[in-house]
Design a protein around this motif. Sequence first.
Motif, PDB file in Angstrom:
ATOM      1  N   ASP A  63       5.022 -10.574   3.305  1.00  8.89           N
ATOM      2  CA  ASP A  63       3.738 -11.588   4.018  1.00  8.89           C
ATOM      3  C   ASP A  63       4.743 -13.584   2.880  1.00  8.89           C
ATOM      4  OD1 ASP A  63       1.672 -14.015   3.863  1.00  8.89           O
ATOM      5  OD2 ASP A  63       0.755 -12.334   4.551  1.00  8.89           O
ATOM      6  N   VAL A  64       5.205 -14.368   3.765  1.00  2.54           N
ATOM      7  CA  VAL A  64       5.583 -15.062   3.147  1.00  2.54           C
ATOM      8  C   VAL A  64       4.310 -16.152   2.455  1.00  2.54           C
ATOM      9  CG1 VAL A  64       6.686 -17.421   3.911  1.00  2.54           C
ATOM     10  CG2 VAL A  64       7.412 -15.810   4.629  1.00  2.54           C
ATOM     11  N   ARG A  65       3.300 -16.368   3.769  1.00  5.27           N
ATOM     12  CA  ARG A  65       2.662 -17.423   3.195  1.00  5.27           C
ATOM     13  C   ARG A  65       1.573 -16.854   1.727  1.00  5.27           C
ATOM     14  NH1 ARG A  65      -3.183 -17.407   3.503  1.00  5.27           N
ATOM     15  NH2 ARG A  65      -3.344 -15.709   5.308  1.00  5.27           N
ATOM     16  N   HIS A  67       3.572 -14.307  -0.513  1.00  3.89           N
ATOM     17  CA  HIS A  67       3.939 -13.260  -1.187  1.00  3.89           C
ATOM     18  C   HIS A  67       3.749 -12.366  -1.616  1.00  3.89           C
ATOM     19  CE1 HIS A  67       5.833 -17.991  -1.761  1.00  3.89           C
ATOM     20  NE2 HIS A  67       4.249 -18.208  -1.731  1.00  3.89           N
ATOM     21  N   ARG A  68       4.001 -11.283  -0.628  1.00  5.57           N
ATOM     22  CA  ARG A  68       3.882  -9.519  -1.385  1.00  5.57           C
ATOM     23  C   ARG A  68       4.046  -8.924   0.026  1.00  5.57           C
ATOM     24  NH1 ARG A  68      -2.889  -8.999  -1.360  1.00  5.57           N
ATOM     25  NH2 ARG A  68      -3.889 -11.225  -0.944  1.00  5.57           N
ATOM     26  N   PHE A  69       4.688  -7.587  -0.517  1.00  6.74           N
ATOM     27  CA  PHE A  69       4.739  -6.862   0.842  1.00  6.74           C
ATOM     28  C   PHE A  69       3.675  -6.770   1.973  1.00  6.74           C
ATOM     29  CE2 PHE A  69       8.081  -6.416  -2.002  1.00  6.74           C
ATOM     30  CZ  PHE A  69       9.130  -6.088  -1.230  1.00  6.74           C
ATOM     31  N   ILE A  70       3.864  -6.750   3.076  1.00  9.34           N
ATOM     32  CA  ILE A  70       2.671  -5.943   3.734  1.00  9.34           C
ATOM     33  C   ILE A  70       3.492  -4.132   4.064  1.00  9.34           C
ATOM     34  CG2 ILE A  70       2.154  -5.845   6.285  1.00  9.34           C
ATOM     35  CD1 ILE A  70       2.981  -8.714   6.475  1.00  9.34           C
ATOM     36  N   TYR A  71       2.450  -3.449   4.092  1.00 14.74           N
ATOM     37  CA  TYR A  71       2.231  -1.949   4.174  1.00 14.74           C
ATOM     38  C   TYR A  71       1.504  -1.523   5.561  1.00 14.74           C
ATOM     39  CZ  TYR A  71       3.699  -1.948  -0.442  1.00 14.74           C
ATOM     40  OH  TYR A  71       4.462  -2.455  -1.805  1.00 14.74           O
ATOM     41  N   ALA A  72       2.125  -0.633   6.065  1.00 17.88           N
ATOM     42  CA  ALA A  72       1.247   0.573   6.737  1.00 17.88           C
ATOM     43  C   ALA A  72       1.447   2.204   5.860  1.00 17.88           C
ATOM     44  CB  ALA A  72       2.650   0.871   8.496  1.00 17.88           C
ATOM     45  N   SER A  73       0.065   2.528   6.827  1.00 16.02           N
ATOM     46  CA  SER A  73      -0.026   3.885   6.687  1.00 16.02           C
ATOM     47  C   SER A  73      -0.592   4.493   7.206  1.00 16.02           C
ATOM     48  CB  SER A  73      -0.968   3.513   5.494  1.00 16.02           C
ATOM     49  OG  SER A  73      -1.601   3.218   6.489  1.00 16.02           O
ATOM     50  N   GLN A  74      -0.198   6.090   7.003  1.00 20.41           N
ATOM     51  CA  GLN A  74      -0.723   6.945   7.951  1.00 20.41           C
ATOM     52  C   GLN A  74      -1.445   8.350   7.660  1.00 20.41           C
ATOM     53  OE1 GLN A  74      -0.547   6.795  11.446  1.00 20.41           O
ATOM     54  NE2 GLN A  74      -1.923   8.612  11.433  1.00 20.41           N
ATOM     55  N   SER A  75      -2.868   8.754   7.581  1.00 20.84           N
ATOM     56  CA  SER A  75      -3.165   9.708   6.650  1.00 20.84           C
ATOM     57  C   SER A  75      -1.475  10.689   6.673  1.00 20.84           C
ATOM     58  CB  SER A  75      -4.318  10.418   7.604  1.00 20.84           C
ATOM     59  OG  SER A  75      -4.456  11.362   7.447  1.00 20.84           O
ATOM     60  N   VAL A  76      -2.144  11.588   6.311  1.00 19.93           N
ATOM     61  CA  VAL A  76      -1.535  12.717   6.276  1.00 19.93           C
ATOM     62  C   VAL A  76      -1.745  13.656   6.907  1.00 19.93           C
ATOM     63  CG1 VAL A  76      -0.933  12.877   3.184  1.00 19.93           C
ATOM     64  CG2 VAL A  76      -2.880  15.004   3.825  1.00 19.93           C
ATOM     65  N   THR A  77      -2.813  14.201   7.547  1.00 18.27           N
ATOM     66  CA  THR A  77      -2.854  14.732   8.341  1.00 18.27           C
ATOM     67  C   THR A  77      -2.239  15.029   9.987  1.00 18.27           C
ATOM     68  OG1 THR A  77      -5.072  13.601   9.266  1.00 18.27           O
ATOM     69  CG2 THR A  77      -5.345  15.416   8.047  1.00 18.27           C
ATOM     70  N   ASP A  78      -1.842  14.092   9.725  1.00 13.02           N
ATOM     71  CA  ASP A  78      -0.528  14.021  11.287  1.00 13.02           C
ATOM     72  C   ASP A  78       0.926  13.164  10.894  1.00 13.02           C
ATOM     73  OD1 ASP A  78       0.657  13.009  13.570  1.00 13.02           O
ATOM     74  OD2 ASP A  78      -1.539  12.164  14.157  1.00 13.02           O
ATOM     75  N   PRO A  79       1.562  14.121  10.172  1.00 14.50           N
ATOM     76  CA  PRO A  79       2.940  13.617  10.005  1.00 14.50           C
ATOM     77  C   PRO A  79       3.339  13.219  10.899  1.00 14.50           C
ATOM     78  CG  PRO A  79       2.485  16.003   9.538  1.00 14.50           C
ATOM     79  CD  PRO A  79       1.233  15.248   9.709  1.00 14.50           C
ATOM     80  N   GLN A  80       3.462  13.715  11.788  1.00 15.67           N
ATOM     81  CA  GLN A  80       4.411  13.221  13.026  1.00 15.67           C
ATOM     82  C   GLN A  80       4.123  12.016  13.560  1.00 15.67           C
ATOM     83  OE1 GLN A  80       2.689  16.729  13.255  1.00 15.67           O
ATOM     84  NE2 GLN A  80       4.628  17.859  12.612  1.00 15.67           N
ATOM     85  N   ARG A  81       3.025  11.576  13.266  1.00 17.63           N
ATOM     86  CA  ARG A  81       2.631  10.575  13.847  1.00 17.63           C
ATOM     87  C   ARG A  81       3.335   8.715  12.787  1.00 17.63           C
ATOM     88  NH1 ARG A  81      -2.593   6.865  14.987  1.00 17.63           N
ATOM     89  NH2 ARG A  81      -1.547   5.271  16.146  1.00 17.63           N
ATOM     90  N   ALA A  82       3.093   9.897  11.944  1.00 17.16           N
ATOM     91  CA  ALA A  82       3.784   8.946  10.398  1.00 17.16           C
ATOM     92  C   ALA A  82       5.261   8.753  10.692  1.00 17.16           C
ATOM     93  CB  ALA A  82       3.098   9.707   9.926  1.00 17.16           C
TER      94      ALA A  82
END
Length: 111
Positions: A63-65, A67-82
């Motif tokens: 995020d340039v504005r 000045h930090r990283f953007i993250y994605a996340s996923q529950s550990v209950t669905d490792p295939q989707r992650a």
Amino acid sequence: MSGEPPLVTTDPCQAAELLQRALQEEGIASDVHDGYGLALVSVWVGLVVWCNGERFWWRIGWDVRRHRFIYASQSVTDPQRAARRIALRYADLRTAHPLPELMAGARGDPV
């Protein structure tokens, strides 16, 4: 009660190993590292997935504005989707950071 679903927690290393297997099914090699209550799944240059036993999370941009990283996340209950979501980021990073010729094929990756 807040109406929120209960948290599902598991051993971070076990969850990371399930993600590693799901990534392998996507054709992506990775390494799992464990310690201090977290597990890391090293996938590619700029792509490390953290796991605390509840969620997987990884960087997807900057995020340039702010000045930090953007993250994605996923529950550990669905490792295939992650794994499917991580595979999309992996494809972008492979294009931006291909293997040097000397390393190509060393991990079984295509040249």
